[in-house]
Design a protein around this motif. Structure first.
Motif: not given
Length: 233
Positions: A180-183, A214-233
């Motif tokens: 991620p960036t520092k922002a 229960s999540a309905r929305a996921f928002t990120s800025t400046g984090c570049y990319a989120w990668l799945p971990q473990g068996d959550n695919g």
């Protein structure tokens, strides 16, 4: 499967690998090779190094960068040599009329080369570059020129790029932003826009998040990319 790293170290490592390997030519991966056996020589130019996340930009693909009519599949013939079946499949609907297909093929081979070099430096960097769109046209290049990297595409398909993801795009599980960036800031919201969780990575270090059912929305800025971990695919 994961290898912890600081963003600056990963970028430096990737840059070093690319600098060392960028002059090796456009060998591609397996089916993408050209120049041998009468095939057109389409040596790749030195692969660009990976810029820090804040400075990353994408390069338009041949398909998107021009409105010029494309040559019919049957008319795709290199100026010299010949094309393999997989190369022809990659070039279908990609070669502007009047252009040597070898020049377009080089773009796909450079994509394969870049993925190969990034995997050597850090696999997460390679997957993140696909998720974010930094590496454009990775899907057709991998499908026809370097199928050995299909696992990178499969993982990237389960990740999140910066932005807002809602509804069916929300997949519960654990995710990490490896560079991620520092922002970097992120927020999870539930029904009615209620905040479930939020966080940041002001130091530019790897950050993790768990997306609940229960999540309905996921928002990120400046984090570049989120990668799945473990068996959550």
């Amino acid at each position: 499967m994961r290898y912890p790293f600081l963003a600056s170290a990963a970028v430096a490592l990737a840059t070093a690998v690319l600098a060392a390997c960028g002059s090796s030519g456009g060998s591609g991966d397996g089916g993408g090779e050209a120049g041998a056996g009468g095939k057109p020589s389409v040596a790749a130019s030195p692969t660009p190094s990976v810029a820090p996340p804040a400075a990353r930009t994408t390069t338009p693909s041949p398909r998107k960068s021009t409105g010029t009519p494309k040559a019919p599949a049957g008319d795709i013939t290199p100026a010299t040599g010949s094309l393999t079946k997989k190369q022809k499949e990659y070039l279908t609907d990609r070669v502007p009329e009047g252009m040597d297909p070898a020049a377009v093929l080089q773009t796909g081979q450079e994509t394969c080369d870049r993925l190969r070099y990034l995997v050597k430096a850090d696999r997460d960097i390679a997957v993140g570059a696909i998720v974010s769109g930094e590496i454009t046209d990775a899907k057709p290049a991998v499908a026809h020129l370097c199928p050995r990297h299909q696992d990178l595409l499969d993982e990237a398909a389960l990740g999140y790029a910066d932005g807002t993801h809602k509804g069916a795009k929300i997949r519960p599980g654990r995710y990490t932003a490896p560079s991620p960036t520092k922002a970097c800031n992120w927020q999870l919201t539930g029904a009615g826009g209620k905040e479930l969780d939020s966080g940041s990575s002001a130091d530019g270090k790897r950050v993790e998040v768990t997306v609940p059912e229960s999540a309905r929305a996921f928002t990120s800025t400046g984090c570049y990319a989120w990668l799945p971990q473990g068996d959550n695919g």
